[in-house]
Write a protein that holds these residues in place. Structure first.
Motif, mmCIF file in Angstrom:
data_model
loop_
_atom_site.group_PDB
_atom_site.id
_atom_site.type_symbol
_atom_site.label_atom_id
_atom_site.label_comp_id
_atom_site.label_asym_id
_atom_site.label_seq_id
_atom_site.Cartn_x
_atom_site.Cartn_y
_atom_site.Cartn_z
ATOM 1 N N GLN A 106 -5.552 39.370 27.517
ATOM 2 C CA GLN A 106 -5.172 37.968 27.647
ATOM 3 C C GLN A 106 -4.552 37.449 26.353
ATOM 4 O O GLN A 106 -3.525 36.756 26.374
ATOM 5 N N TRP A 123 -1.103 38.992 25.947
ATOM 6 C CA TRP A 123 -0.124 38.416 26.874
ATOM 7 C C TRP A 123 0.335 37.042 26.394
ATOM 8 O O TRP A 123 1.521 36.733 26.421
ATOM 9 N N LYS A 149 -1.036 34.443 34.672
ATOM 10 C CA LYS A 149 -0.527 35.764 34.271
ATOM 11 C C LYS A 149 0.027 36.560 35.454
ATOM 12 O O LYS A 149 1.147 37.086 35.387
#
Length: 291
Positions: free
Chosen positions: A27, A30, A134
């Motif tokens: 996470q 990203w 995402k």
């Protein structure tokens, strides 16, 4: 119940506050990669590298987008359970603490969302948002560009302004000596900064005035005299032509009067001739009758 939207303009004006937030490594990677992603080469981004400043910028943009969502979408984001990260040995995957800087207004909004959604921590709220956005961004590049594209454009503009400011300041400092005097007074830019251009203009004006005074003292040049004489002669010719044209204009009505008088005389003579002829005819007819 979804939280009410927060004024995003006030967010930009608030001072940032940094907190330690627990995120899964993928996470954090990203989010950090959203700042370097380009439409031309999205595969060239190294998502394993984590930049905390870029991570904070991307998180701030993601929270801003989530804040603008409709109440139905907010319920889908924060109240729907997504447990595909849960493993047997850990719940929600391995997590590490990352320093995240956000405006104070966004921290307040996250706290409201956490309370209404019964999340354990604000980090949980942020992880839920990442898990929602995402997959959408990974499946559709247009969605990713719509969410994070404005952030990248703003960062590029800020970087360009910083580079231009740095280059201009370095150029101005390179043109000045340590004592503050210009390195090259003949350079127009340095000369203008040092006030030399003003002195040069004053010298040129003074020189021009001196030349004009000398020219008046010497008198007109022979060529100028000749030119003046030619102009005077041309003026005299124009005046004479004008007088001739005016004289012709005055004489014209007299000629017209004479012509009209002659025409009237001819008409009178013609009338008298006709009268005499008619009288002769009358006399002849009368004589024939008498005979």
């Amino acid at each position: 119940m979804a939280p009410a939207p927060v004024d995003t303009q006030s967010q930009a004006s608030d001072e940032t506050e940094t907190r330690s937030i627990a995120l899964c490594p993928d996470q954090a990677q990203w989010l950090s990669a959203r700042c370097n992603l380009t439409e031309d080469s999205p595969s060239d981004v190294d998502e394993k590298a984590i930049n905390l400043l870029q991570l904070s910028d991307a998180a701030q943009r993601m929270i801003e987008v989530a804040n603008r969502e409709s109440p139905q979408v907010k319920r889908q984001i924060f109240l729907v359970v997504r447990c595909y990260r849960c493993l047997q040995h850990t719940r929600g995957g391995d997590k590490y603490n990352y320093e995240v800087a956000l405006p104070a207004q966004q921290w307040k909004w996250l706290e409201v969302v956490r309370n209404r959604s019964n999340h354990a921590t604000i980090g949980k709220t942020i992880r839920i948002m990442v898990d929602f956005y995402k997959p959408l961004c990974d499946r559709d590049a247009k969605v990713e560009s719509a969410i994070f594209g404005p952030m990248r454009q703003q960062l590029e503009a800020s970087t360009s302004e910083a580079e231009e400011s740095s280059s201009s300041s370095s150029a101005s400092s390179s043109d000045v000596e340590a004592d503050g005097s210009p390195k090259n007074p003949k350079n127009p830019e340095n000369f203008q900064q040092s006030g030399g251009r003003k002195e040069e203009q004053e010298e040129q004006q003074q020189q021009q005035q001196n030349e004009e005074q000398q020219h008046e003292a010497k008198g007109p040049h022979p060529s100028e005299k000749k030119k003046k004489q030619e102009e005077e002669a041309a003026g005299e010719v124009r005046d004479s032509k004008k007088e001739i044209s005016e004289q012709k204009t005055v004489d014209k009505p007299v000629e017209e009067q004479q012509f009209s008088r002659a025409a009237a005389l001819r008409e009178v003579a013609l009338a008298m001739g006709l009268a005499a002829a008619s009288a002769a005819v009358v006399v002849m007819l009368r004589r024939r009758r008498e005979a």
